[in-house]
Design an enzyme around this catalytic site. Structure first.
Site, PDB file in Angstrom:
ATOM      1  N   LEU A1470       0.764  -1.173   0.117  1.00 22.86           N
ATOM      2  CA  LEU A1470      -0.154  -0.119   0.079  1.00 22.86           C
ATOM      3  C   LEU A1470       0.723   1.376   0.061  1.00 22.86           C
ATOM      4  CD1 LEU A1470      -2.679  -1.267   2.730  1.00 22.86           C
ATOM      5  CD2 LEU A1470      -2.730  -1.116   0.081  1.00 22.86           C
ATOM      6  N   GLY A1471       2.022   1.108   0.305  1.00 23.66           N
ATOM      7  CA  GLY A1471       2.821   2.363   0.574  1.00 23.66           C
ATOM      8  C   GLY A1471       4.229   2.006   1.233  1.00 23.66           C
ATOM      9  N   GLY A1473       7.672   4.145   3.454  1.00 27.95           N
ATOM     10  CA  GLY A1473       8.255   5.119   4.119  1.00 27.95           C
ATOM     11  C   GLY A1473       9.648   5.070   4.660  1.00 27.95           C
ATOM     12  N   LYS A1474      10.285   6.087   5.468  1.00 27.96           N
ATOM     13  CA  LYS A1474      11.625   5.670   5.995  1.00 27.96           C
ATOM     14  C   LYS A1474      11.616   4.522   7.008  1.00 27.96           C
ATOM     15  CE  LYS A1474      13.309  10.226   4.939  1.00 27.96           C
ATOM     16  NZ  LYS A1474      13.982  11.442   5.823  1.00 27.96           N
ATOM     17  N   GLN A1477       7.594  -0.413   5.025  1.00 34.04           N
ATOM     18  CA  GLN A1477       6.629  -0.385   4.241  1.00 34.04           C
ATOM     19  C   GLN A1477       5.222  -0.918   4.841  1.00 34.04           C
ATOM     20  OE1 GLN A1477       7.751  -1.941   0.212  1.00 34.04           O
ATOM     21  NE2 GLN A1477       9.904  -2.491   0.804  1.00 34.04           N
ATOM     22  N   ASP A1585       3.439  14.681  17.080  1.00 39.00           N
ATOM     23  CA  ASP A1585       3.631  14.609  15.547  1.00 39.00           C
ATOM     24  C   ASP A1585       2.179  14.913  14.910  1.00 39.00           C
ATOM     25  OD1 ASP A1585       5.261  14.860  13.070  1.00 39.00           O
ATOM     26  OD2 ASP A1585       5.004  12.465  12.833  1.00 39.00           O
TER      27      ASP A1585
END
Length: 1914
Positions: A1470-1471, A1473-1474, A1477, A1585
């Site tokens: 689905l995506g 990032g750092k 996954q 955040d």
């Protein structure tokens, strides 16, 4: 522990301190009083006011009381007691009487103890009686001369010891090694003794004393508390002695005890020890040496003479005494004592009778004439720094003076007890000036206006005396009474004057714009003549006059403006004085200017000697400050330089005062003079240095003073703002647009304020715009008007400090016009006063002010100017360097080395490699020369010749390390050629080369060349060297060789003849032909005279031309020379000889000579000379090269912070900033063709091509063959293939790419090499194409009776251009063909009008400017209407926003036994990032859909962070928070199974075409956010955040949201004071940036920012980059001014306003938010006005673009859920190409799991920087290169800064920093010199922390013994 009492007393004061032992145990909670600034002894005249003041600290706040004779002093009558804030206190005694003299005790007490300090008040007259000696009171205005020097020792004689480097304080941890080191000089070699306190140290197993590389080293191993104390290095030889002390302390020692040093472990109940603490001026051994040698410490009786006073040693000669006095360091500090035993220690300072001194010493000038202003001599005081507890400055006021008793008691110098103050009044008002004067006999008072006596006039002026005060009264002030008034008090002892101003403002008068009634006229003068420019100007109010030369302010000339006549006086005209002179007149109504051309004709050389000495103008003029002092604020421990520029005739003498007390030169205070510039240098400031500093200048015509306040602040974390690149002054025409740019730095990043004429620019005017590109700020003035002219100031501020720079904007050809009222006129005030340098750099409000042009009369001589007949004695205070060098200049024989060095040296050509193989024969004489010159301690930046616009002020503000003897950057070992004099001349501090001027540091082996001034230098004669060197130093033989001896051969060369001395007349032979070309006879010997007739001297057929080149562009200089025999060519830049390097190419082809620099840098600007020599003579020509700054967009960040760069950037081979002397070759028969390193003379620009096209990259090269050419991409050599071809030829290389594809994008480097060097060039290739198809499978959701919502992913690659839109295609079961349905911009679309009995499939294409992509995968068959029963994601169960679905809350424990694949099917990605996954998971048991967040955790720290996130989520069970339902851990893989949310990011949802945004929706969203955060806070947790990416919509139709990503969340409960330094810049709160404690209110700030953006589409703090954003947040300034808020309710604005409060205590909490009227509104019935989404769309586009930057980003983000698709429970029947595995092809579930885990791309986790390879200590030979290598790990990529000792290193040709993509970092130091011997530190920093590693570079110079034996003996 018993009571400790420390008593220090002398004949002046007594100080005692007591410690109550009962308070020691409670030190953490309370603090006993401590005098951090104790009061000082005072010597006051009878009738004056005495003020004791100091500062005390302690907790609770100490109470301060004063006692005298055991009786407390109370406030009242003449006594005033005051206690101020922060512990300050004072005792003021008015109208002091004789009976007030005596001792006063100040006692500070609180609950933790008491402290006492005793001071003494001496009333003038009583002090002399007490000591049996007359006293001379120190007053503000009195004077004394330096002692006379009647005889001097031989220049080759003995030299007293000196400390070349400072002994620094040592702070170590217990058990570590303590190390003191310092460098000493002296002849004969001094004997070194180390003492602790007064006890000599003996070497032992723990204590070692050694000498390393000329450094005296004391090492103490295994330091314990017994070793704490003050250590002294005592150096003694037959000529004198010196000592220096420093403290050793242990880190972490109790703060109350740190001020003491344990000296003895006494067991007695009472031990009394007395030591003397007096400075002896004798040059022979005194008590300190005796103590060192006898190892005993005698105890003289109190009040008696010291033990050495009875020694009948012969009186040393007066000159020895003088030198000893000059060389002695400042007073040794009193030894603090640390007592830990049950005893009481008293430290008593014995009284010492002052040594008698010859009367009248220092009163006479060298010629024997009496000084015009006699003043009583005054003893020199040596301020002693004692920052410890209760420290005192004990000064013998009468020491070393023998003054006749007669007349001294009854006379005193005049003194102003109070002075008149400047006033501004209106016409007809009464003005009264009052002064109070003291002195014996009573002074007479006279009043003056502009130097004219003011006398009583009936009815208008009254002059009288009343009650001891003198008055001048103007009964009716007129405008003509305005001006400078002065008052002079004089008696038999001398006179004193003070001055002030009166400004009488005219009553309402018709205002008139400036105009000229007569203008300037052109004129021509001969060099050395005076000239005056005159014009008449009128206007009301009286215009201000500014003089310009060639558009730049004039700093050195005298200008007057009287009665409407403006005059500019130029004395002793120089060639550089020619040009266009402009007089600029301006007042409130406008400005006008007129110009004239002045031509200065050069004198003939035969008269050159006439202007060797300055011609004294006939008329005496009073001193005038061309540049005054300005207030300074600096950090504790900084180095401060205060500079003034003063002119007058005769040259004024200068003294410096601190709070009215004269400052004496010492170890901490240095005085410097450069022509008319005088500087006070404070090596290291302490808080007690705060105060008013005054510079007073006087001569026979008058006196003047300037003063400023120095404030020493406590240090903060971070870096004070500074200018990387300064702006320049601008001259423009009306209607033009003007840019003023600067690059800045600071930590935290500074805020920038623009001011004009001291007032902030108002943004409302619309006439200007401020642009920012990273750290480059530009002020754009559009269509400038007359009122735009003036002084512009750029003020930088951060929490550490502030910095400012001023530039001027001037308009040309402005016609006089009246301006509309209210318009603020330009002001050019301060232009003449040094406010702006000639380079436009402006004056910086720091201690160090860079000179613009050289001052008049200064030339390039720094210490010789202005001394003529007055000599050394007339100077107020000599600098420390005036010892043997000052004597040597008078006695040494002047020698001409040109005969030997200029010719007759037979050499052979050697390569650099050959040179390195024969170091024994290549003797570097610079090492010996350097030892003969003992320069002052200067900062590293001052040693470098840097661009006028690029100044690093950190060298001023940062805490300095150990001072080192500066040596200019050196070059490789000298080749057999002209010797290098730079080590002689460079030893003195250089003037920065500014405005094209030059430091002119070298003579090019020809003393005559120094007689030709460079740029703005004043001709100073052939015998005067340049820089700071004395003439004798310039011509001194190298390597200590005897002047009459043959010069030692260098390399294999043997001189043919002996060195011959030359007369002074011969040295002056120098003939000028024209301004730019010079020819002369080099020879003086018979051989050379004969050679002249054998050929033709060189002549230039084509001369050099002045050049302007942009920074980074190619610089080429060419000239043609003819000669017979062929001439040898030498190139110089600013007097330094050039040679061919990797950067600078020198070539000679036939008669054409050239210099080529591929990329010009600021350091390449200056005066270039080409010197052609042969046996018949020589000629030279020169030109000026100006390197203009690169455009603002090309400016980089602060050069010392280096980011990791891709592999494509190859490090260029280093050249040298200071190149060696060119080899002298025998005159060749034929012109040689110089060997050249390779040059790339043609190379393509960056290219962009369409996919499939062919690309040709061709680089044309030249240079000495063979040349190898290599093409590389990302540092890897390109291999030929079917797609890529490389063709090399003699003149170039070509790379051909036959059909460009996306993988061919990147940076290509051409590297060319031959045996002489290498060169490289780079080109970026971009391949553009249509985009890739949208990723994944389109997903249908929200299926209704005739409609559905289709959503999809964006393209994985946009083809090099942004995707503009998407084309949706539809297939239905009836037609069974694909056709285009619609086009949209977002990644979702609502499909309408579908039929229930049809099946549909969808696919999507992406479109950019280059075309349309292939279609995406097809969606699954979909029907509308009744949907079959199937498992659903719980988030889609209900769209009713009011009803939350049931949630299965679970407390998760990490499953380490089983795998995620045991319970879940892993579907498409689905995506990512750092963190890792995200994959779609389907639970095998229930078929529910979840999201799997897969982490790669390599370290225990990373795993702990993930476990902490899971632990926090276990506490957060709430409908508005995303839930964690499962977790698995296997080796380095951790998986979190999370609730899936499919609606995408909140802001993405808002900008969808089918979403209508109203304030009602905003309320719904903010209410849910507040509910979720409220629950988080109730669990004692802060999110830290909160941002739009972490607010997810449950689906694409409703308004329910959930908060995600708790990776940065922290528990506040039980955490104490929590500080963090992470977050997203745009949403982070100010307290996070400032690293202050955080709280729940930190999240509330982020909610306020989100709400602001939600309702308006505007971001309150977003800048162009993260630095600007963080600065905006820190300033916390925002508003609702935009039209976007016109439609927003006041309740919404109030809600935001109460969240965006800088003080976190004032923000609403979540409960208050939910009760706020805005969120309490009835959303069902409220009016819903549609809000525009255009701004939100722009904001989202900008935010996406910004995410590509280097923001301080949060870890572990789940924002990729915004693109989740395929939410139905069915698995894809065809599989997904993006899925990590195909389950049908795998044999077992274990294989499934393994294949999946391998498929997860390894993305780096966030890691704090660390060194996997550290730098190591190096030992190199002077002249070679040094390289430090390390490897840095960490993520995000750390930024790197290198330090030399405590100074950050800026990249240059001497220091090159290389940092590649793999983390390999190198510091390369080329041409290492002795000054590079230091500790080097590499510091790596990222958002998680920092790491450092340190190593030492040891530079081996010539052995100390070499050359020493060859000193001259007379």
């Amino acid at each position: 522990m018993g009571d400790v009492k420390l008593v220090a007393s002398s004949h002046i004061s007594k100080t005692s301190l007591s410690v109550d032992p009962s308070r020691v145990d409670s030190m953490p909670l309370t603090e006993a009083p401590a005098f951090i600034l104790p009061p000082r002894n005072l010597c006051i005249k009878e009738g004056a006011t005495a003020k004791f003041e100091g500062r005390v600290r302690g907790y609770p706040e100490p109470q301060v009381t004063w006692h005298r004779n055991g009786q407390p002093i109370t406030s009242g009558g003449r006594f005033l007691l005051d206690c101020g804030i922060r512990g300050t206190f004072s005792l003021v005694i008015h109208a002091v009487h004789e009976e007030d003299r005596g001792k006063y005790t100040c006692e500070a007490t609180n609950g933790s103890g008491a402290r006492q300090v005793t001071v003494e008040l001496t009333v003038e007259g009583s002090f002399a009686k007490q000591l049996g000696q007359p006293v001379v009171s120190k007053t503000l205005g009195d004077r004394f001369s330096a002692p006379a020097v009647e005889t001097r020792p031989s220049i080759w004689g003995e030299c007293p010891p000196k400390f070349a480097t400072k002994l620094g304080r040592v702070v170590v941890k217990e058990g570590q090694m303590g190390r003191f080191s310092c460098k000493i000089t002296g002849r004969p070699q001094p004997q070194v003794t180390w003492l602790k306190g007064n006890v000599p140290l003996q070497p032992s197993a723990r204590v070692s004393v050694s000498e390393k590389n000329g450094m005296q080293v004391l090492e103490i191993h295994g330091v314990n508390q017994d070793d704490v104390g003050v250590y002294t290095c005592l150096v003694v030889n037959g000529s004198g002695k010196a000592s220096m002390s420093a403290e050793l302390s242990i880190q972490g020692l109790d703060s109350a005890n740190r001020s003491f040093v344990r000296e003895t472990k006494a067991t007695n109940s009472d031990v009394r020890k007395e030591v003397t603490n007096v400075i002896s001026k004798e040059s022979k051994l005194d008590s300190l040496e005796a103590a060192a040698k006898s190892k005993n410490c005698s105890s003289p009786q109190r009040g008696g003479s010291p033990p050495w006073a009875a020694n009948s040693q012969p009186q040393p000669p007066r000159e020895s005494k003088l030198e000893s006095c000059k060389d002695s360091p400042r007073t040794a500090p009193q030894t603090p004592v640390l007592q830990k035993t049950s005893s009481s220690i008293t430290l008593q300072a014995a009284r010492v009778q002052p040594e008698p001194r010859a009367p009248g010493l220092g009163v006479l000038s060298p010629s024997g004439e009496e000084r015009k202003r006699p003043a009583p001599p005054r003893p020199a005081t040596f301020p002693t720094r004692q920052p410890g507890l209760g420290s005192q400055d004990v000064v013998s006021k009468a020491a070393n003076r023998r003054i006749p008793m007669e007349g001294q008691r009854d006379s005193a110098f005049p003194k102003f007890e109070s002075k008149p103050q400047s006033q501004e009044v209106k016409e007809n008002q009464t003005v009264k000036f009052r002064c109070e004067v003291s002195g014996i006999p009573k002074p007479e008072v006279a009043w003056f206006l502009e130097g004219t006596p003011v006398r009583r006039q009936e009815g208008s002026i009254e002059v009288y005396e009343d009650a001891g005060s003198h008055y001048l009264c103007l009964l009716k002030a007129r405008t003509r009474d305005s001006g400078t008034y002065s008052c002079t008090a004089s008696n038999a002892q001398g006179q004193l004057s003070c001055s002030w101003t009166l400004q009488v403002e005219r009553l309402a008068v018709m205002e008139v714009a400036p105009s000229f009634s007569s203008v300037l006229k052109d004129c021509a003068v001969i060099e050395g003549q005076d000239f005056v420019l005159q014009c008449s100007v009128r206007g009301t109010p009286v215009p201000r006059i500014t003089w310009l030369l060639n558009g730049q302010p004039i700093q050195y000339a005298r200008s007057t403006c009287e009665a409407g006549v403006a005059e500019l006086h130029i004395q002793d005209a120089l060639p550089e004085d020619h040009g266009t002179y402009t007089c600029l007149a301006e007042n409130a109504l406008g400005q006008v200017s007129c110009s004239a051309w002045v031509t200065v004709h050069e004198k003939k050389s035969s008269r050159k000697s006439e202007y060797l000495l300055p011609v004294a103008p006939s008329k005496p003029t009073a001193p005038i400050f061309l540049q005054g002092l300005s207030d300074l604020k600096v950090m504790d421990g900084s180095q401060v330089t205060m500079t003034v520029q003063v002119s007058g005739n005769p040259p004024p003498e200068v003294i410096w005062l601190h709070n009215g007390n004269e400052i004496q030169e010492s170890e901490d205070f240095h005085f410097e003079q450069r022509g008319t510039q005088h500087s006070l240098c404070i090596q290291e400031v302490f808080p007690e240095d705060t105060g008013t500093y005054t510079c007073e200048a006087w001569n026979s015509a008058g006196e003047v003073r300037t003063q400023a306040v120095l404030t020493v602040q406590e240090p903060h974390d971070g870096t004070q703002p500074w200018f990387i690149s300064k702006p320049r002054s601008v001259t423009a025409s009306l209607g033009q647009s003007v840019l003023i740019s600067c690059a800045i730095a600071g930590d935290p990043f500074p805020t920038v304020h623009w001011l004009r004429d001291g007032k902030a620019l108002c943004k409302d005017t619309g006439h200007f715009e401020v642009l920012q590109n990273e750290d480059v700020f530009t002020l754009v003035l559009k269509k400038v008007q007359p009122w735009h002219a003036g002084q512009y100031e750029i003020l930088l501020k951060n929490r550490v400090g502030e910095c400012s720079c001023q530039v001027s904007l001037m308009l040309q050809n402005s016609s006089a016009r009246a301006l509309p009222r209210g318009r603020e006129p330009a002001s050019c005030e301060d232009l003449c006063g040094g406010g702006v340098g000639a380079d436009g750099g402006g004056s910086d409000r720091y201690g160090s002010l860079r000179p613009g042009w050289p001052a008049r009369g200064q030339g390039w001589l720094e210490e010789e100017d202005g001394e003529d007949v007055r000599g050394v004695l007339k100077r107020r205070v000599e600098t420390r360097q005036h010892t043997e060098e000052a004597i040597r200049q008078q006695e040494v024989e002047q020698l001409d080395f040109r005969d030997l060095l200029g010719k007759k040296v037979s050499t052979k050509t050697l390569s650099e490699d050959d040179l390195k193989e024969i170091p024994a024969e290549q003797m570097d004489f610079r090492a010996n020369l350097q030892r003969q010159v003992k320069p002052k301690t200067v900062s590293e930046e001052e040693r470098k010749v840097h661009s006028p616009q690029q100044v690093d002020f950190r060298s001023v503000l940062a805490k300095k390390g150990t001072s080192k003897t500066p040596v200019p950057e050196k070059v490789p070992p000298p080749k057999p050629a002209t010797p290098d004099f730079r080590s002689v001349l460079g030893g003195k501090k250089k003037l920065p080369a500014e405005n094209g001027s030059s430091s002119a540091e070298t003579l090019n082996a020809k003393a005559v060349e120094s007689s030709k001034p460079l740029s703005n230098a004043q001709p100073s004669g052939p015998l005067k060297p340049v820089g700071n060197a004395k003439p004798a130093e310039t011509l001194k033989p190298m390597g200590n060789a005897k002047p009459a001896e043959t010069l030692k051969p260098m390399g294999n060369a043997k001189p043919d003849e002996n060195l011959k001395s030359a007369s002074k007349e011969e040295l002056k032979k120098d003939v000028k032909n024209d301004v730019n070309c010079k020819r002369g006879h080099a020879g003086t010997t018979d051989n050379e005279k004969r050679s002249e007739s054998q050929g033709t001297a060189p002549a230039f057929k084509q001369k050099l031309q002045d050049v302007h080149v942009a920074e980074g562009k190619k610089l080429l200089l060419q000239c043609q020379v003819s000669s017979d025999p062929p001439a040898t060519i030498i190139w110089t830049l600013n007097g330094k000889t050039l040679k061919t390097t990797k950067f600078i190419i020198l070539s000679q082809e036939g008669s054409l000579c050239s210099v080529s620099i591929e990329k010009a840098l600021p350091e390449d600007r200056g005066l270039y000379k080409c010197v052609a020599k042969n046996d018949a003579g020589q000629a030279e020509c020169s030109c000026q090269v100006t390197v203009d700054d690169a455009p603002a967009s090309e400016n980089t960040k602060a050069p010392e912070m280096k980011s990791r760069r891709p592999k494509s950037s190859l490090p260029p081979v280093l050249g040298t900033e200071s190149d060696a002397t060119v080899k002298k070759k025998p005159a060749p028969k034929t012109p040689p063709k110089a060997a050249m390193p390779p040059q790339i003379i043609q190379f393509p620009e960056d290219q962009k091509v369409r996919a499939g096209e062919s690309v040709e990259l061709f680089g044309k090269v030249t240079g000495t063959q063979p040349i190898t050419c290599t093409w590389m991409k990302f540092r890897k050599q390109i291999q030929e293939s079917e797609h890529m071809k490389v063709e090399n030829s003699e003149n170039g290389s070509k790379l051909t790419i036959l059909a460009a594809r996306q993988e061919h994008c990147g940076c290509y480097t051409l590297l060319v090499e031959n045996k002489l060097g290498s060169r490289q060039a780079q080109v970026n290739l971009t391949v553009v194409d249509k985009p890739d198809p949208p990723a994944g499978t389109p997903c249908a959701s929200d299926i209704r009776s005739s409609s559905l919502t289709l959503s999809w992913y964006g393209s994985s690659y946009d083809g090099g251009s942004a995707v503009q839109s998407y084309s949706i295609e539809i297939w239905d079961s009836a037609n069974k063909t694909w056709k285009e349905l619609a086009t949209c911009r977002s990644t979702s679309f609502n499909v309408q009008d579908l039929l229930p009995d049809h099946e549909y499939k969808f696919r999507v294409r992406a479109i950019n400017v280059y075309g349309t992509s292939e279609p995406s995968q097809e969606s699954e068959l979909t029907t509308v209407g009744e949907k079959p029963e199937e498992p659903k994601d719980e988030v889609e169960v209900s769209d009713d926003d009011e009803k939350e679905p049931e949630v299965d809350y679970r407390t998760v424990t990490i499953n380490t036994e089983q795998k995620v694949s045991d319970f879940y099917d892993i579907e498409e990605r689905l995506g990512s990032g750092k963190f890792g996954q995200v994959f779609r998971l389907v639970e095998k048991k229930t078929r529910k859909v979840w999201a799997g967040k897969f982490f790669k955790a390599y370290s225990a720290k990373e795993k702990e962070n993930i476990r902490q996130e899971i632990s926090i989520m276990n506490c957060l069970h709430h409908p508005k928070l995303v839930q964690c339902v499962d977790a698995f851990e296997e080796k380095a893989n951790i998986v979190m199974v999370l609730e899936i949310v499919s609606g995408g990011e909140l802001f993405e949802r808002i900008i969808d075409e089918d979403f209508e945004l109203t304030e009602r929706e905003c309320i719904k969203y903010m209410r849910q956010i507040s509910e979720g955060v409220e629950y988080i806070h109730k669990q004692g947790i802060v999110h830290l955040d909160l941002k739009p990416e972490n607010i997810m919509c449950v689906n694409k139709t409703g308004t329910r949201i959930k908060l995600i990503d708790f990776g940065l969340a922290r528990r506040l409960e039980n955490a104490g004071s929590l500080k963090v330094l992470f977050g997203t810049p745009e949403f982070v709160a100010p307290e996070v940036i400032n690293y202050e404690p955080i709280g729940y209110a930190t999240d509330m700030w982020s909610i306020g920012v989100i709400c602001y953006i939600l309702v308006s589409g505007l971001s309150p703090f977003m800048g162009d980059n993260d630095n600007e954003t963080l600065a905006n947040v820190t300033s916390a300034t925002w508003d609702f001014d935009d039209e976007a808020f016109d439609e927003i309710s006041d309740d919404a604005k109030d809600f935001i306003s109460n969240l965006l409060k800088k003080d976190m205590k004032n923000r609403l909490d979540c409960t208050q938010c939910l009760q706020h009227p805005w969120l309490m509104k009835d959303t069902k019935n409220m009016e819903a006005k549609k809000l525009s989404k255009d701004r939100m769309k722009k904001y989202m586009a900008r935010r996406k673009w910004q995410k590509t930057g280097n923001a301080v980003r949060a870890i572990g983000r789940l924002s990729s859920m915004a693109m989740i698709s395929g939410l139905s429970g069915r698995k894809s029947s065809t599989g997904s190409p993006t899925s990590p595995l195909n389950a049908e092809k795998l044999e077992s579930e274990e294989d499934v799991s393994q294949a999946f885990l391998e498929a997860v791309a390894e993305e780096k986790p966030h890691v704090k920087p660390y060194f996997s390879k550290t730098i190591r200590d190096l030992e190199v030979v002077e002249g070679s290169a040094a390289r430090f290598d390390c490897k840095i790990e960490g993520y995000p990529d750390p930024e790197v800064v290198w330090f030399k000792d405590d100074q950050s290193i800026r990249e240059s040709r001497h220091f090159q920093i290389d940092y590649d993509e793999d983390g390999n970092c190198s510091l390369i130091i080329s041409d290492v010199c002795g000054d590079d011997d230091a500790k080097y530190t590499c510091k790596a920093v990222n958002s998680l922390g920092e790491a450092t590693c340190t190593a030492e570079l040891i530079v081996e110079t010539m052995e100390e013994g070499e050359g020493e034996g060859e000193e001259e003996e007379e």
